[in-house]
Every structure is written in C-alpha cells, then in structure tokens.
Design an enzyme around this catalytic site. Sequence first.
Site, short mmCIF file in Angstrom:
data_model
loop_
_atom_site.label_atom_id
_atom_site.label_comp_id
_atom_site.label_asym_id
_atom_site.label_seq_id
_atom_site.Cartn_x
_atom_site.Cartn_y
_atom_site.Cartn_z
N MET A 1 23.34 12.85 -19.61
CA MET A 1 24.46 12.47 -20.12
C MET A 1 23.99 10.84 -20.89
O MET A 1 23.93 9.99 -20.05
CB MET A 1 25.86 12.57 -19.69
N CYS B 1 21.39 19.32 -28.02
CA CYS B 1 22.42 18.16 -28.50
C CYS B 1 22.65 18.46 -30.02
O CYS B 1 21.80 18.61 -30.69
CB CYS B 1 21.63 16.78 -28.19
N GLY C 1 31.60 23.20 -18.92
CA GLY C 1 32.81 23.33 -18.79
C GLY C 1 33.23 23.44 -16.94
O GLY C 1 34.19 23.78 -16.77
#
Length: 333
Positions: free
Chosen positions: A19, A101, A214
């Site tokens: 991240m 990305c 998710g």
Amino acid sequence: MTPPPSIPIAQLRLSVAPMMDWTDTHCRAFHRVLAPNARLYTEMVHANAVIHGDRHKLLALHASEHPVALQLGGSEPALLAQAARIGAEAGFDEINLNCGCPSDRVQAGRFGACLMREPALVGDSVAAMIAACDVPVTVKCRLGVDDDHEWDRFAHFVDSVAAAGCNTFVIHARNAWLQGLSPKENREVPPLRYDWAYRLKRERPHLQIIVNGGIATMDEATQHLEHADGAMLGRAAYHDPYLLHRLDVAWFGGPLRTRGDLLRAYRPYVEAELARGVFLKHITRHILGLFAGERGGRAFRQVLSEGAHKPGADWSLVEQALALTASFATAEA
C-alpha cells in the site's frame, strides 16, 4: 533450466497488501509483531527508482520483517531484471510485479494495471526477473481493465505469465478502470468477483492463488481459504491492525495477546529507530488504528496525533496514550 523457487504454501495463507505511503519498514515491523506468520509487502517501487534512487531509503528492511516481498513497478524487462537482482541482494524474500495499480501516473509510465493488456510483455518481464535473481518472482494483478469482462482474456494473461515461470498470483478480484475513477474509487467501485479467482485455482491447481480485495472481517478472510491458497488484507489490516493479530492466532495458533502487550512488544524497535534519529510521528502513524472500535480508541489516536510531531517525542507518549485508553476500559468496568 532450473525451475524458479516456490513460496512455501503456509507463507501464502495470510499476507498484507503493498500500500503506497503506508507499508513502509516501520509499518511492516509493527505488522510482524502482530502477525508472526503473515507475508508482508513493501510499497510499490519503480524499477528505475531502485536502480538510480536512494536504495537505503527505498529498500529499507528490518531483520524482523521476514518473510517480506519487494513490489516493483515497471514494464521494461531489462530494468525490472536489474531491480529484481538488487532487491534480492538487499535481502527481500520475493519480488512481486505490480500489474494492478490504476493511477494516472502509472498509466503514463505504461506499468501497473495497463499491463493486463500486454501479457507477452509481462511474460518477458517475469522471465527476465526470474533469470536475474534467486528468489520467487510473483505477480499481483486485477481481473481485467475497463470493460474487459471476458474470462478467456484474463485466463490468457495468467497462462502467458505462468508459461514464463511465475507460479504465484495475487488476484485483486475486480477490474481496474483506467479512465473516470480515482485510485481510491478503483478499490471500491468496480464490483468484486471472487469467483474468478476461485475458478483460476480450480482449473489450474498447480498455481498458487491468493485472493485480495474488499476483505474486511475474519469470516470473509477465512472463507477465501476454502477456495484459494491465501487471503491478502489491505486497508483492513492498516485501519484495524488487531484483526491481523486475530487472524494469525486463528490460522496458525499461539496466544491471543492484548493490544497493550503487542504494542509494548514493538517498543524495542521504536526506541532503536528513535536512537537512529527517526521522528516518532513517522512510526506512530501506523499504530493509530490499534484500538479501532474499542472504548478509548479515539483518545489513543488523539494523544499520538497531537504529540508525536513535537520535538523530543519518545516512547513515553505511547505509554501516555495506553494509560488514557486503559482508563476508559476501567471506567466501563
């Protein structure tokens, strides 16, 4: 030709996603305390930056972090191979190629999610990386780009890359929209289709498949293990890091430790970094979510957020935050 090394299957069960601006070495050292068995990933680093930039900063790696993977961005096989070799020599246990990305900057550089449309180039890149280093080379990708909703196109991408020697894929189980959505929206708006990742594992059982995207609860993460080799948590692990600890205990065993105990186990690392001249604010920003959802959690965040940037801030501020949080629990009891 010697086959590329594989990752032990147990190391794939639980991982924390790469991240940007978050999973730096301080964050990873904290996550290692929480989850001794999780596989950790760096932020994405472009191959050019690895080759020409400040490697001491970009490839910062603490001994406690292993197993940890370096995620690379790029689309030139020779440069990716050079960066992969540098990463392996720096001590990383895996080199991961970003094919997921969707940001404008990434598209302008012809890497990230747009590589989903160039399977041959990704295959060439992976082959070059494998030849250049002695650690596993893996790929993190989406299901497709924009309106690409054809299973055969996705399967062709995976098969092309697998033919080049990659046998481990992290599947962010949604498409990437290259136009019209921000990177944040790309993590939330395109619908999740876990069934494609499950089908990939079912039809290609020789591949190692990790599901990403998710995953927010223990139950969700655990359900993925019924269909794939592992679950990769992203923002849930960052905003609620205690979830990471609970998963590690549930899946690998060991005692369930309190948040305070875990944070104090992080103290030696923090004080060593402070002694090196690192400011406390660069470390404590990664622990703000430790008491997420708990009584006193807001007070914990407030003490650290307001005090960590001040000159001379040290571990005593963390103890102050812990004491204040504990007072809320005592009052509730």
